[in-house]
Design an enzyme around this catalytic site. Sequence first.
Site, PDB file in Angstrom:
ATOM      1  N   LEU A  41      62.942 -29.022 -61.890  1.00  0.00           N
ATOM      2  CA  LEU A  41      63.595 -28.284 -60.808  1.00  0.00           C
ATOM      3  C   LEU A  41      62.676 -28.261 -59.590  1.00  0.00           C
ATOM      4  O   LEU A  41      61.457 -28.158 -59.715  1.00  0.00           O
ATOM      5  CB  LEU A  41      63.921 -26.867 -61.272  1.00  0.00           C
TER       6      LEU A  41
ATOM      7  N   ARG B 249      54.283 -12.278 -78.163  1.00  0.00           N
ATOM      8  CA  ARG B 249      53.100 -11.415 -78.107  1.00  0.00           C
ATOM      9  C   ARG B 249      53.215 -10.520 -76.880  1.00  0.00           C
ATOM     10  O   ARG B 249      54.124 -10.677 -76.076  1.00  0.00           O
ATOM     11  CB  ARG B 249      51.834 -12.267 -77.991  1.00  0.00           C
TER      12      ARG B 249
ATOM     13  N   HIS C 119      60.002 -18.359 -61.335  1.00  0.00           N
ATOM     14  CA  HIS C 119      59.672 -18.153 -62.744  1.00  0.00           C
ATOM     15  C   HIS C 119      59.989 -16.692 -63.060  1.00  0.00           C
ATOM     16  O   HIS C 119      59.289 -15.782 -62.613  1.00  0.00           O
ATOM     17  CB  HIS C 119      58.184 -18.439 -62.988  1.00  0.00           C
TER      18      HIS C 119
ATOM     19  N   GLU D  32      60.606 -21.100 -72.462  1.00  0.00           N
ATOM     20  CA  GLU D  32      59.854 -20.789 -73.671  1.00  0.00           C
ATOM     21  C   GLU D  32      59.946 -19.298 -73.954  1.00  0.00           C
ATOM     22  O   GLU D  32      60.405 -18.517 -73.117  1.00  0.00           O
ATOM     23  CB  GLU D  32      58.388 -21.202 -73.543  1.00  0.00           C
TER      24      GLU D  32
END
Length: 451
Positions: free
Chosen positions: A203, A291, A208, A287
């Site tokens: 992209l 954690r 993000h 992804e």
Amino acid sequence: MFDKILIANRGEIALRVLRACKELGIATVAVHSTADADAMHVRLADESVCIGPPPSKDSYLNIPALLAACEITGADAVHPGYGFLSENARFAEILAEHNLHFIGPKSEHIRLMGDKIEAKKTARRLGIPVVPGSEGAVGPEDDAMAIAKAIGFPVLVKAASGGGGRGMKVAQTEADLMLALSTAGNEAKSAFGDASVYLEKYLQKPRHIEIQVLGDGRGGAIHLGERDCSLQRRHQKVWEEGPSPVLSAEARAKIGATCAKAMQDMQYLGVGTIEFLYEDGEFYFIEMNTRIQVEHPVTEMITGIDLVLEQIRVAAGGDLPCTQDEIVLNGHAIECRVNAENPVTFRPSPGRIVRYHPPGGLGVRIDSAAYQDYVIPPYYDSMVGKLIVHGKTRAECLMRLRRALDEMVVDGIETTLPLFRALVREPGIIDGDYHIHWLEHYLAAGDTKKP
């Protein structure tokens, strides 16, 4: 609830976990390498155990040493923090084999989401939108060119295992593809022991965006809004904020509900972050991190929920802290990762801090294990600390961040503070008009644009 937690980490996250344990009335064990004998979490823990020399493989990644520390101290649970063994499924299984609790997700979920190809397949199955790409790893027997053409250039070649920008190359044209495949595969083999790579659509100017989730492991799960982590250098996050300046309430609610539903279906346990690229109003899964994240304080500041504390509670079989309807995002928060690095070249700058003055005041938080005369060792991540600021609005937050950055003093070593002092005054940052390539373009623009 657990009686005693061993904190299998160092630095600010070890101190952060220790504070949550103290608020829950849980005894703590700090482990440390010989280089970290004077670390703040070692000083404040109820007990401490030296687990080896400075190299991580001989200390913080040394599973037998960690097991011995648990046995010596009688710890019944281990909190891995982030990095090191936090996403090591085998470590979680070994702890279980020794009747120790791993404060994190089930090992099968760690393993599933640690494989980027399987994670993408799982996301698609759970109804999470994904980036167009190859169905699996692209090997020598595959027609990589045909797959890339079907996706459409430019394409991104990515390591199937690992992350942090390693094993990741962009092929802008057909002529670039073979070299990108070879280079990414070699990097992936060296960094992760797995040369497998896959292809994704590259992209052009995405944001993000990551969604924070929390699950009880029994089919209950909620989301706690998003963080915008688009200011990055070499795929490493530098500045994070929440809520995102570009998301509407409707878009937030929709993607959040999708992620929460997926975690309910998985019966996910603990905290997790589902990461997306966002462009032209569309989300694309990249992804999931199984954690606690470095940037979790941003979410804590706008929700009022202690994520580390709740992570411990659900790991012990507790319920979620609230229902989805009870979560309200309050104001705006920004986090700056202050590292011991040259602010222009980003060359690490370990050494002794000769003067240290953290900023204060309403809405200002410092997550750091540093103190005056503390020595930043050369063996580990270069983070000095995280400066997190909260305001009623983004404009107030930026104003407060500007003041806090000017007030913060870390002398004796080079830090990235000058970079942040420049960024917080940049029109593009003030307007929230940036993307994942913005910072690298800014840094490459010449001396007039550098701090």
